[in-house]
Design a protein around this motif. Structure first.
Motif, short mmCIF file in Angstrom:
data_model
loop_
_atom_site.label_atom_id
_atom_site.label_comp_id
_atom_site.label_asym_id
_atom_site.label_seq_id
_atom_site.Cartn_x
_atom_site.Cartn_y
_atom_site.Cartn_z
N GLU A 177 0.83 -1.21 0.00
CA GLU A 177 0.00 0.00 0.00
C GLU A 177 0.87 1.25 0.00
N HIS A 178 1.99 1.18 0.67
CA HIS A 178 2.92 2.31 0.76
C HIS A 178 4.33 1.74 0.88
N GLU A 179 5.30 2.44 0.34
CA GLU A 179 6.69 1.97 0.36
C GLU A 179 7.20 1.72 1.78
N ARG A 180 6.70 2.44 2.76
CA ARG A 180 7.17 2.26 4.14
C ARG A 180 6.89 0.86 4.67
N PHE A 181 5.91 0.16 4.10
CA PHE A 181 5.60 -1.19 4.55
C PHE A 181 6.65 -2.21 4.12
N LEU A 182 7.65 -1.78 3.34
CA LEU A 182 8.75 -2.66 2.95
C LEU A 182 9.89 -2.61 3.96
N ARG A 183 9.76 -1.80 5.00
CA ARG A 183 10.80 -1.71 6.03
C ARG A 183 10.72 -2.92 6.96
N ARG A 184 11.84 -3.24 7.58
CA ARG A 184 11.94 -4.47 8.39
C ARG A 184 10.95 -4.54 9.54
N HIS A 185 10.51 -3.41 10.06
CA HIS A 185 9.58 -3.41 11.20
C HIS A 185 8.23 -4.06 10.86
N PHE A 186 7.93 -4.12 9.57
CA PHE A 186 6.65 -4.67 9.12
C PHE A 186 6.78 -6.11 8.63
N PHE A 187 7.96 -6.74 8.77
CA PHE A 187 8.20 -8.11 8.32
C PHE A 187 7.71 -8.29 6.89
N PRO A 188 8.28 -7.55 5.94
CA PRO A 188 7.73 -7.57 4.59
C PRO A 188 8.04 -8.85 3.81
N SER A 189 7.13 -9.17 2.92
CA SER A 189 7.41 -10.15 1.88
C SER A 189 7.70 -9.33 0.65
N LYS A 190 8.78 -9.64 -0.04
CA LYS A 190 9.14 -8.83 -1.20
C LYS A 190 9.89 -9.65 -2.22
N ILE A 191 9.81 -9.20 -3.45
CA ILE A 191 10.49 -9.87 -4.56
C ILE A 191 11.49 -8.88 -5.14
N GLY A 192 12.76 -9.30 -5.19
CA GLY A 192 13.80 -8.46 -5.75
C GLY A 192 14.17 -7.29 -4.87
N GLY A 193 15.07 -6.46 -5.36
CA GLY A 193 15.54 -5.31 -4.60
C GLY A 193 16.56 -5.72 -3.56
N GLN A 194 16.47 -5.14 -2.39
CA GLN A 194 17.37 -5.43 -1.28
C GLN A 194 16.58 -6.11 -0.15
N PRO A 195 17.21 -7.01 0.59
CA PRO A 195 16.52 -7.64 1.72
C PRO A 195 16.20 -6.61 2.81
N ALA A 196 15.12 -6.86 3.53
CA ALA A 196 14.78 -6.06 4.71
C ALA A 196 15.30 -6.86 5.90
N TRP A 197 16.56 -6.62 6.28
CA TRP A 197 17.18 -7.41 7.35
C TRP A 197 16.44 -7.18 8.65
#
Length: 85
Positions: free
Chosen positions: A26-46
């Motif tokens: 919904e928003h790019e901020r949800f890709l930060r590690r605090h939200f335990f994101p699931s993501k494809i490509g880019g950089q890992p959210a350690w």
């Protein structure tokens, strides 16, 4: 046969599959590690930015080339305490 009986039988036979789909956040901020994101490509959210893998662990053990980040999947399993991450 009830859904619960079917699920139990399928699990015993190794036929149970959980299926998910990739969606835009919904928003790019949800890709930060605090939200335990699931993501494809880019950089890992350690999840632990203090203890990152060493450079040698981010390279192929055979050729020494940089490893590519494929995906990060957050998929907790209800009722299994050690399946959180």
């Amino acid at each position: 046969m009830t859904e619960e009986e079917y699920s139990s039988e399928a699990e015993e036979e190794g036929l149970l599959v959980n299926l998910g789909f990739a969606e835009e956040p919904e928003h790019e901020r949800f890709l930060r590690r605090h939200f335990f994101p699931s993501k494809i490509g880019g950089q890992p959210a350690w999840l632990d930015p203090v203890h990152l893998p060493s450079e040698s662990r981010t390279r192929c053990a055979t050729c020494g080339g940089a490893l590519s980040f494929l995906l990060q999947l957050y998929a907790p399993i209800n009722g299994v305490d050690d399946a959180f991450h």
